[in-house]
Design a protein around this motif. Sequence first.
Motif, PDB file in Angstrom:
ATOM      1  N   SER A 107      52.303 -56.508-156.707  1.00 37.04           N
ATOM      2  CA  SER A 107      50.878 -57.175-156.926  1.00 37.04           C
ATOM      3  C   SER A 107      50.029 -56.605-157.835  1.00 37.04           C
ATOM      4  CB  SER A 107      50.240 -56.833-155.540  1.00 37.04           C
ATOM      5  OG  SER A 107      49.859 -55.314-155.187  1.00 37.04           O
ATOM      6  N   MET A 108      50.355 -55.382-158.335  1.00 36.24           N
ATOM      7  CA  MET A 108      49.609 -54.835-159.450  1.00 36.24           C
ATOM      8  C   MET A 108      49.977 -55.619-160.754  1.00 36.24           C
ATOM      9  SD  MET A 108      49.485 -50.948-160.339  1.00 36.24           S
ATOM     10  CE  MET A 108      49.228 -50.536-158.857  1.00 36.24           C
ATOM     11  N   ALA A 113      48.348 -59.098-160.287  1.00 38.04           N
ATOM     12  CA  ALA A 113      46.750 -58.706-160.595  1.00 38.04           C
ATOM     13  C   ALA A 113      46.442 -58.848-162.160  1.00 38.04           C
ATOM     14  CB  ALA A 113      46.482 -57.547-160.011  1.00 38.04           C
ATOM     15  N   GLU A 150      47.053 -43.350-149.901  1.00 37.77           N
ATOM     16  CA  GLU A 150      45.939 -44.260-148.952  1.00 37.77           C
ATOM     17  C   GLU A 150      46.862 -45.520-148.703  1.00 37.77           C
ATOM     18  OE1 GLU A 150      41.337 -44.052-148.764  1.00 37.77           O
ATOM     19  OE2 GLU A 150      42.334 -43.665-150.567  1.00 37.77           O
ATOM     20  N   GLN A 151      46.279 -46.102-147.649  1.00 37.14           N
ATOM     21  CA  GLN A 151      46.553 -47.359-147.329  1.00 37.14           C
ATOM     22  C   GLN A 151      47.576 -47.371-146.215  1.00 37.14           C
ATOM     23  OE1 GLN A 151      48.650 -49.218-150.737  1.00 37.14           O
ATOM     24  NE2 GLN A 151      46.471 -49.010-151.886  1.00 37.14           N
ATOM     25  N   PHE A 174      43.704 -58.898-153.965  1.00 33.40           N
ATOM     26  CA  PHE A 174      44.910 -58.854-153.172  1.00 33.40           C
ATOM     27  C   PHE A 174      44.978 -58.040-151.840  1.00 33.40           C
ATOM     28  CE2 PHE A 174      46.226 -60.065-157.509  1.00 33.40           C
ATOM     29  CZ  PHE A 174      47.410 -60.783-157.365  1.00 33.40           C
ATOM     30  N   ASN A 200      46.428 -55.492-150.736  1.00 37.84           N
ATOM     31  CA  ASN A 200      46.259 -53.912-150.981  1.00 37.84           C
ATOM     32  C   ASN A 200      45.451 -53.490-152.121  1.00 37.84           C
ATOM     33  OD1 ASN A 200      47.920 -54.622-153.020  1.00 37.84           O
ATOM     34  ND2 ASN A 200      49.832 -53.522-152.405  1.00 37.84           N
ATOM     35  N   ALA A 204      45.365 -53.964-155.366  1.00 43.96           N
ATOM     36  CA  ALA A 204      46.166 -53.783-156.495  1.00 43.96           C
ATOM     37  C   ALA A 204      45.412 -53.322-157.490  1.00 43.96           C
ATOM     38  CB  ALA A 204      46.666 -55.076-157.003  1.00 43.96           C
ATOM     39  N   LEU A 205      44.477 -52.219-157.370  1.00 45.34           N
ATOM     40  CA  LEU A 205      43.706 -51.703-158.343  1.00 45.34           C
ATOM     41  C   LEU A 205      44.570 -50.604-159.223  1.00 45.34           C
ATOM     42  CD1 LEU A 205      40.606 -50.261-156.323  1.00 45.34           C
ATOM     43  CD2 LEU A 205      40.839 -52.493-157.729  1.00 45.34           C
ATOM     44  N   TYR A 206      44.503 -50.523-160.574  1.00 41.59           N
ATOM     45  CA  TYR A 206      45.200 -49.703-161.481  1.00 41.59           C
ATOM     46  C   TYR A 206      45.020 -48.411-161.245  1.00 41.59           C
ATOM     47  CZ  TYR A 206      45.136 -54.503-163.101  1.00 41.59           C
ATOM     48  OH  TYR A 206      45.063 -55.934-163.396  1.00 41.59           O
ATOM     49  N   PRO A 207      45.956 -47.631-160.609  1.00 44.69           N
ATOM     50  CA  PRO A 207      45.738 -46.118-160.562  1.00 44.69           C
ATOM     51  C   PRO A 207      45.322 -45.120-161.597  1.00 44.69           C
ATOM     52  CG  PRO A 207      48.050 -46.768-160.347  1.00 44.69           C
ATOM     53  CD  PRO A 207      47.323 -48.065-160.749  1.00 44.69           C
ATOM     54  N   HIS A 208      45.648 -45.753-162.814  1.00 43.11           N
ATOM     55  CA  HIS A 208      45.413 -44.716-163.938  1.00 43.11           C
ATOM     56  C   HIS A 208      44.343 -45.091-164.651  1.00 43.11           C
ATOM     57  CE1 HIS A 208      47.658 -48.404-165.225  1.00 43.11           C
ATOM     58  NE2 HIS A 208      47.132 -48.591-166.404  1.00 43.11           N
ATOM     59  N   MET A 209      43.313 -46.072-164.023  1.00 46.99           N
ATOM     60  CA  MET A 209      41.999 -46.207-164.649  1.00 46.99           C
ATOM     61  C   MET A 209      41.054 -46.166-163.725  1.00 46.99           C
ATOM     62  SD  MET A 209      42.644 -50.102-166.175  1.00 46.99           S
ATOM     63  CE  MET A 209      44.589 -50.626-166.921  1.00 46.99           C
ATOM     64  N   PHE A 267      38.862 -54.609-167.059  1.00 49.26           N
ATOM     65  CA  PHE A 267      39.984 -55.036-167.451  1.00 49.26           C
ATOM     66  C   PHE A 267      40.237 -56.335-167.839  1.00 49.26           C
ATOM     67  CE2 PHE A 267      44.644 -56.060-167.207  1.00 49.26           C
ATOM     68  CZ  PHE A 267      45.155 -55.282-167.939  1.00 49.26           C
ATOM     69  N   PRO A 282      40.531 -45.054-158.409  1.00 48.04           N
ATOM     70  CA  PRO A 282      40.495 -45.788-157.242  1.00 48.04           C
ATOM     71  C   PRO A 282      41.317 -44.851-155.919  1.00 48.04           C
ATOM     72  CG  PRO A 282      41.719 -46.858-158.926  1.00 48.04           C
ATOM     73  CD  PRO A 282      41.253 -45.607-159.358  1.00 48.04           C
ATOM     74  N   MET A 283      41.892 -43.654-156.420  1.00 46.88           N
ATOM     75  CA  MET A 283      42.567 -42.863-155.251  1.00 46.88           C
ATOM     76  C   MET A 283      41.462 -42.265-154.782  1.00 46.88           C
ATOM     77  SD  MET A 283      46.329 -41.477-155.868  1.00 46.88           S
ATOM     78  CE  MET A 283      46.221 -40.058-156.611  1.00 46.88           C
ATOM     79  N   GLN A 321      37.393 -49.390-152.404  1.00 51.74           N
ATOM     80  CA  GLN A 321      38.278 -50.267-153.143  1.00 51.74           C
ATOM     81  C   GLN A 321      38.160 -51.762-153.164  1.00 51.74           C
ATOM     82  OE1 GLN A 321      42.342 -48.729-152.792  1.00 51.74           O
ATOM     83  NE2 GLN A 321      41.758 -46.626-151.846  1.00 51.74           N
ATOM     84  N   ARG A 365      36.297 -56.816-159.971  1.00 54.00           N
ATOM     85  CA  ARG A 365      37.416 -57.103-160.834  1.00 54.00           C
ATOM     86  C   ARG A 365      37.624 -58.605-160.916  1.00 54.00           C
ATOM     87  NH1 ARG A 365      43.063 -54.561-160.813  1.00 54.00           N
ATOM     88  NH2 ARG A 365      43.373 -56.012-159.085  1.00 54.00           N
TER      89      ARG A 365
END
Lengths: 434, 352
Positions: A317-318, A321, A433-434, B80, B82, B84-89, B97, B130-131, B138, B145
Amino acid sequence: MRRAHLLGLGFLSPALAIILMLFLIPVLLTVMFSFTNMSTATGISGGAYEINAASLRKLADAGAQESFVETLGKESFVVDDAGITAAAAAYGEQFANEVGSQMLGERFSSRRDLERAFRKLKSRPRSTRDIKKAADLFKRSVLNIRFETAGGLVDAVTDNGIEMTPDQQELLTKTIYTGWTWTSDNFALMAQIPYVWRVAGNTVLYVVLTLAASVGMGLFLAITTFYLPSSAASSFRAIWFLPRILPNVIFVLMWKWLAWDTGFLSSLLANFGVPPRNWMLDTGVNAWVFIVLINGIVGASLGMILFGSAIKSIPQSMLHASEVDGASRWQQIRYIILPQLRWPIMFICAYSTLSLLTSFEYILLSTDGGPGGATEVWSLMAFHTALDNYAGNLQYGLGAAMALMLVIVGILASLVYLRIFNFNDLVAKPRIEQ
Amino acid sequence: MRISIENFTKSFGDTTVIEDMSLEIGDGEMLALLGPSGCGKSTTLFAICGIHRMNAGRLMFGDADVTEVSSQKRNVGVVFQNYALYPHMNVYENIAFPLKVRKESKAEVDRKVQEIAGLVHIGELLQRRPMQLSGGQQQRVALARALIRKPDILLLDEPLANLDAKLRLEMRSEIRRIQLATGITAVLVTHDQVEAMSMCDRIALMDKGQIVQLSTPKDMYESPSSDFVAGFLGNPPIAFLDGTVADGGFRLANSQVTLPVPSGIEVPGEGAPMRFGVRPEFFQPGNPLKVPGKVSFVETQGREELYDVTLENGAVLRSIQSQNAGFKLGQEVSWGIEQDRVLAFGPDGNRL
């Protein structure tokens, strides 16, 4: 200690044994050997003391006075019991008794002096030839005699009437010993080797180029196969994995066949009027290209698998996205995929640096450090010095010292990498998480 | 912007998920695609945003045919399941983005991010990763976004599924508020009928790749087109009675009880099977059309109490009553059905 702990230790013991046998003991032996001057000449067991032509040259090289060396090399004539007994057997009791009574204990620095003394005796042999032969019976020398201990040698030398100062005595016993001794000279010796810095530079070049090639190729393959349909991707991956499961020797042999002067490249280029040559060993640059390709292609397969699975673990999904956010394929790779491959890339870099530093098998099999030492790397130099020397004198001690440098560099690099990786963070509990 | 899907067919390998579906979504409307798992609602959503290509059919945004347009160029915002956020940003980079890949100027990006962050109430979280955010936060980031480049259409794929019950209530009204504030055309995919009914203008109820009913929530609740629709909507769910047509009335299966048929429906031939659907609020002690039975289940819900009443033939009717009615488990009762609110279904399940 609980029973479970004992059980755990029991399961661990094969691994501990392997670490001990295949890592710790070799490292300790390397450290030990690197502080000796062991070589083919010294052997690895004990030695002996013997003055001969070669050891006298060594003595002169070591800075002994010329007169001292000359005296040691010279023969002297001593009238002693052994000589008198021999003379009695050869030329009769009368002659022997006369020599014994008049000359016992006398010394002569040359045979002529002894002959002259003999001629004064009444019962001397008649012919000149016999007198010469009789004089020979009294010839005494320390040359070409093996002594098991330094004391034996010193006694023999003094018995021959050669006076030594304590300094000279020490120099003599140290220089002419044929066995190995403890020494820390190897490191100074290493620095004096004229090509040692070029080899160090080669090693850096080898690690950097091979790493760049294998990571680059691995990334390229992982990303391209990710976008391929899965069946095509897996057959493609399998093909790239072949070099890794192929025996090294056969893999390199195929490269050699590709490159040598009657091989594929030469035959192909002959059609265009290019004279055949050994493309691998033609120039230093060529040799490097082949070394980097051979190692890089093998290394790429590991990167491909690791990076590939890391890409697959990015949630679908990422990627979706990013597509609906308007990112093109290239932007998707640049902003979404590559940043998330940071850890696998760093892992491969760290792991490969350490293994490349010590690996030389593909270089050994392909160029063997050639042409003219252009591709000689440190580990290969250590191997050549200690175990495969063209001159035939295998210098185990010096080679071990070279290997020890690699061990030290490896340990330092590991510490740096642990620091960069922040190992504690890596093994921390996942915060999913999730 | 108006969306129209015409004769949409989608198959994965040999499995056809959606066949020949058509759907029209009005400008500024929020439509729910509701249905059980595997009914093709997410597939439809992914076809609208271009992640899945359509095997056949046509997709129009306004007057433009976008069937062959890549998802990058459709100008659709998607949230989405879940997120679908970008974890490294960090949050700011995540929201920015879509503008970054369009190479907008820094000042412009900053202005738009601040504006959208204000709209979704996450102004103070922009520097976090995001974490470090809760599920609801989130979700807001994902919404921001999706909305930042002013998309023509907003698509929400089960946006509330990963939230806990309390947050779900809050975000339900938040999403609706933001959708109304921006006036964007939105499609919500959900399997939760409460979400669909409370958030959307219209609901398209899907089953096995087909839209079985398309109408407003109220309309769909009150006059479902089939027993599937009636069963899917409503909490506590509707109770069904099986039986046959006898003497122009409805004879319960394995029983002599006959109920009159609601007025204005066309009764099938004598002896044909028929189904009655009775919603819990229309089975009450005060109603005249009595049915005897025994209380077989009591559930206290706080404000209300839910009873299951097992009839003599084994069928179960459900009743929801205000607190303190005081019926006990096992008690013999005779409660009444509100005759005009009974939903009658024919043998094929369709409403009569």
